[in-house]
Design a protein around this motif. Sequence first.
Motif, mmCIF file in Angstrom:
data_model
loop_
_atom_site.group_PDB
_atom_site.id
_atom_site.type_symbol
_atom_site.label_atom_id
_atom_site.label_comp_id
_atom_site.label_asym_id
_atom_site.label_seq_id
_atom_site.Cartn_x
_atom_site.Cartn_y
_atom_site.Cartn_z
ATOM 1 N N SER A 158 0.625 -1.173 -0.068
ATOM 2 C CA SER A 158 0.148 -0.023 0.075
ATOM 3 C C SER A 158 0.955 1.291 0.129
ATOM 4 O O SER A 158 0.477 2.412 -0.658
ATOM 5 N N PRO A 193 -7.628 4.403 -10.325
ATOM 6 C CA PRO A 193 -8.478 4.785 -9.074
ATOM 7 C C PRO A 193 -7.358 4.850 -8.024
ATOM 8 O O PRO A 193 -6.428 3.947 -7.710
ATOM 9 N N GLU A 194 -7.833 5.990 -7.038
ATOM 10 C CA GLU A 194 -6.837 6.323 -5.930
ATOM 11 C C GLU A 194 -6.861 5.032 -4.969
ATOM 12 O O GLU A 194 -5.813 4.940 -4.273
ATOM 13 N N GLU A 195 -7.892 4.396 -4.824
ATOM 14 C CA GLU A 195 -7.837 3.373 -3.853
ATOM 15 C C GLU A 195 -7.214 2.206 -4.354
ATOM 16 O O GLU A 195 -7.112 1.024 -3.628
ATOM 17 N N THR A 196 -6.569 2.024 -5.626
ATOM 18 C CA THR A 196 -6.067 0.993 -6.186
ATOM 19 C C THR A 196 -4.618 0.642 -5.297
ATOM 20 O O THR A 196 -3.894 1.498 -5.220
ATOM 21 N N VAL A 197 -4.391 -0.576 -4.666
ATOM 22 C CA VAL A 197 -3.385 -0.980 -3.918
ATOM 23 C C VAL A 197 -2.308 -1.509 -4.749
ATOM 24 O O VAL A 197 -1.304 -1.380 -4.594
#
Length: 251
Positions: free
Chosen positions: A55, A122-126
């Motif tokens: 992350s 997307p910003e939430e992509t880890v």
Amino acid sequence: MTTTQSTDPLHIVLVPGFWLGGWAWGDVVPHLQADGLTPHAVTLPGLDDVATDRSGITHDDHVRAVLDAVAPLEGDVVLVGHSGAGAVVHEVVDRDPARIRRVVYVDSGPLVDGASLRPGLPEETVELPLPTWEELAAEGSSIEGIDDAGLARFRARAVPHPAGVATGTVHLTDPARLGVPVTVICTSLPSEMLRQMATPGPPFHTELASLQATYVDLPTGHWPMFSKPAELAREIATAARADIRPPLEKA
């Protein structure tokens, strides 16, 4: 009067692309060693294990990891970057151009300042898992030449790639990087086509046209370390020694 070539090792720092650790160079390393070279296969942060937390891993972390791999080496260093690692090794050269003898891009190339490999995620992509073979082929990443056993090993050992690396921006500041010789080993795209597409704009956003580049064709898929390891090692060795002068004859 006679002169001899340096006995210092010629280091080959092998940096794999997305989803791969240093293990990916396992079939290439013995050929380089047999040719008298000293290979170092790098596993970048986040690519060591499936369970690793990816992350907080960034493009800068990967650049720092390669710089750290180069720092203790005594003698000439040749950087080899496969696929997405091209952006990493190019920034390493920018950080310390005098330290690198040559860069070898394997089905890869250097990005321009401000570019990234996967903008718009997307910003939430880890992390980015290894796609299916069909999805990779649709993206232009051919698995040509890899047998079923090789594909099974690839799939079993692949690790999701840190999304922060894929979206990270390349930062270039030292124009001396443009003077470091480059060899481009073209495997899934012919060199003639790549030369025409090697511009700062789309689709590749690359600095290749500004570099002292030699193009070599090695027709196969996107992963020649799996499909043609001996041939890839030969081309890397040839590139690494391209500007070494032979010993002078006795006068």
